[in-house]
Write a protein that holds these residues in place. Structure first.
Motif, PDB file in Angstrom:
ATOM      1  N   ALA A  11       0.777  -1.213  -0.022  1.00  0.00           N
ATOM      2  CA  ALA A  11      -0.126  -0.043   0.052  1.00  0.00           C
ATOM      3  C   ALA A  11       0.939   1.342  -0.136  1.00  0.00           C
ATOM      4  N   ASP A  12       1.916   1.111   0.767  1.00  0.00           N
ATOM      5  CA  ASP A  12       2.759   2.307   1.047  1.00  0.00           C
ATOM      6  C   ASP A  12       3.751   2.598  -0.209  1.00  0.00           C
ATOM      7  N   ARG A  13       4.187   1.589  -0.880  1.00  0.00           N
ATOM      8  CA  ARG A  13       5.507   1.898  -1.996  1.00  0.00           C
ATOM      9  C   ARG A  13       4.968   1.225  -3.236  1.00  0.00           C
ATOM     10  N   GLY A  14       3.711   0.714  -3.385  1.00  0.00           N
ATOM     11  CA  GLY A  14       3.419  -0.214  -4.247  1.00  0.00           C
ATOM     12  C   GLY A  14       3.958  -1.440  -4.509  1.00  0.00           C
ATOM     13  N   PHE A  15       3.520  -2.516  -5.210  1.00  0.00           N
ATOM     14  CA  PHE A  15       3.777  -3.898  -5.214  1.00  0.00           C
ATOM     15  C   PHE A  15       5.293  -3.945  -5.642  1.00  0.00           C
ATOM     16  N   GLU A  16       5.520  -3.145  -6.891  1.00  0.00           N
ATOM     17  CA  GLU A  16       6.732  -3.294  -7.602  1.00  0.00           C
ATOM     18  C   GLU A  16       7.948  -2.936  -6.690  1.00  0.00           C
ATOM     19  N   ALA A  17       7.510  -1.763  -5.913  1.00  0.00           N
ATOM     20  CA  ALA A  17       8.857  -1.059  -5.459  1.00  0.00           C
ATOM     21  C   ALA A  17       9.249  -1.956  -3.802  1.00  0.00           C
ATOM     22  N   ALA A  18       7.980  -2.702  -3.484  1.00  0.00           N
ATOM     23  CA  ALA A  18       8.291  -3.208  -2.048  1.00  0.00           C
ATOM     24  C   ALA A  18       9.087  -4.426  -2.453  1.00  0.00           C
ATOM     25  N   THR A  19      10.137  -4.345  -1.421  1.00  0.00           N
ATOM     26  CA  THR A  19      11.115  -5.551  -1.224  1.00  0.00           C
ATOM     27  C   THR A  19      10.805  -6.357  -0.159  1.00  0.00           C
ATOM     28  N   THR A  20      11.143  -7.738  -0.231  1.00  0.00           N
ATOM     29  CA  THR A  20      11.139  -8.666   0.794  1.00  0.00           C
ATOM     30  C   THR A  20      11.910  -8.182   2.048  1.00  0.00           C
ATOM     31  N   ARG A  21      12.863  -7.516   1.656  1.00  0.00           N
ATOM     32  CA  ARG A  21      13.605  -6.762   2.984  1.00  0.00           C
ATOM     33  C   ARG A  21      12.969  -5.946   3.737  1.00  0.00           C
ATOM     34  N   ASP A  22      11.987  -5.113   2.902  1.00  0.00           N
ATOM     35  CA  ASP A  22      11.214  -4.189   3.532  1.00  0.00           C
ATOM     36  C   ASP A  22      10.106  -4.791   4.270  1.00  0.00           C
ATOM     37  N   ILE A  23       9.479  -5.865   3.718  1.00  0.00           N
ATOM     38  CA  ILE A  23       8.527  -6.567   4.438  1.00  0.00           C
ATOM     39  C   ILE A  23       8.789  -7.216   5.768  1.00  0.00           C
ATOM     40  N   SER A  24       9.994  -7.718   5.499  1.00  0.00           N
ATOM     41  CA  SER A  24      10.543  -8.489   6.885  1.00  0.00           C
ATOM     42  C   SER A  24      10.940  -7.625   8.004  1.00  0.00           C
ATOM     43  N   ARG A  25      11.455  -6.327   7.613  1.00  0.00           N
ATOM     44  CA  ARG A  25      11.809  -5.211   8.411  1.00  0.00           C
ATOM     45  C   ARG A  25      10.310  -4.844   9.187  1.00  0.00           C
TER      46      ARG A  25
END
Lengths: 203, 203
Positions: free
Chosen positions: B33-47
């Motif tokens: 929601a914040d960055r868009g699916f393409e820009a979101a990274t698994t690193r960001d998600i795990s954090r």
């Protein structure tokens, strides 16, 4: 994109000079629509424009600056299109219908641009956000004024002015999400359908 | 997010086990929601989930798999919510109003989820896209069936069935874009307003 739509997009961008700036803005629009603003890179934009990454910075300081320009062009275009359509009509009902028809058909016609203008607002820095917000508010005011006048004169039934304005905007804005020529017919027919539905809603 | 919304989000995800999978999906939803699916990274998600990047792969093969799960949960929830609301009512007008009210208030209540479900469809691989499309079509069919029945019985006026269904969906879907508790009141009041506008449009 059909020939007519391509011609209208070119017209919208015609005042952007030199031609390489124009080409970059159109490439940026494609990249933002395709990947989202955050994920799109200046490298990707330059590639789509057939230019070197360094060449981008000759024309624009950043991809945010390109987004700001795209946003301004898009918002000015929809405002102008609604104003022009309303100028040709008299009375709150007729002018409301003209607004809805212009606003919805604009979002169907320029669906790529409409998606970017609606969904990348928060990526703008504060000063550009303010400029774009003013354009959005001016557009909303066009139809709010007609609903208010129509309600005062007893011609339109409006229980919740702000809620009704938002509903009208939603019909248009969301057309940019779902519209394709295969799904919705031509943009003008979307505009006519929404104008008809809104007038029924207000009478 | 207020307490009630947080409680409803938790409820929606309650069946996802173990708890760390659930936490990852909610973190992925935030990131998309914040960055868009393409820009979101698994690193960001795990954090965001308070986990190590490697821990993500214990639960999900990829961020696309997380998107697919989020999409399924969101689409099943809105379908279920509309069905339940309609079951309590009789006749095409009442059931159409129940659909509109449930569909729009769902999109206001779960606006973060509603934005992701509406705008990241194309990121899904074909087999998941098909699954989600069936859920969307089942939801559209709920209201299309009522409009058809209402028109046949002379209770509802419907000139363009597909166009009217799309307009009803647009009111709801776009609420996820603009709604905040500060702007729109509570989600139920958005639902009631839209149900009222749609019934006026159809009578």
């Amino acid at each position: 994109m059909d020939d007519e739509t391509a011609r209208l997009y070119a017209e919208l961008w015609a005042h952007v000079e030199p031609e390489s700036s124009r080409r970059l803005l159109l490439a940026a629009l494609d990249a933002f629509a395709d990947r989202g603003f955050e994920a799109a890179t200046t490298r990707d934009i330059s590639r789509r424009a057939g230019m070197s990454p360094a060449a981008v910075y000759v024309h624009y300081r950043s991809k945010v600056e390109m987004l700001g320009e795209i946003m301004r062009i898009g918002h000015e275009s929809v405002l102008e299109s609604a104003r022009t359509a309303m100028d040709e009509r008299d009375g709150p009902s007729e002018r409301t219908a003209a607004f809805v028809s212009a606003f919805s058909s604009w979002h169907a016609r320029f669906s790529t641009l409409g998606q970017v203008t609606a969904h990348e607002l928060r990526a703008l820095p504060p000063e550009r956000f303010g400029e774009i917000l003013s354009l959005r508010q001016a557009t909303e005011r066009l139809v709010a004024d007609e609903l208010r006048a129509g309600a005062a004169g007893g011609e339109l039934h409006v229980d919740d002015l702000q809620g009704t304005v938002r509903a009208i905007m939603s019909l248009g804005v969301d057309s940019a999400r779902w519209y394709t020529p295969q799904r919705g017919g031509d943009p003008e027919s979307i505009g006519r359908l929404h104008a008809d539905l809104v007038l029924r809603m207000l009478r």
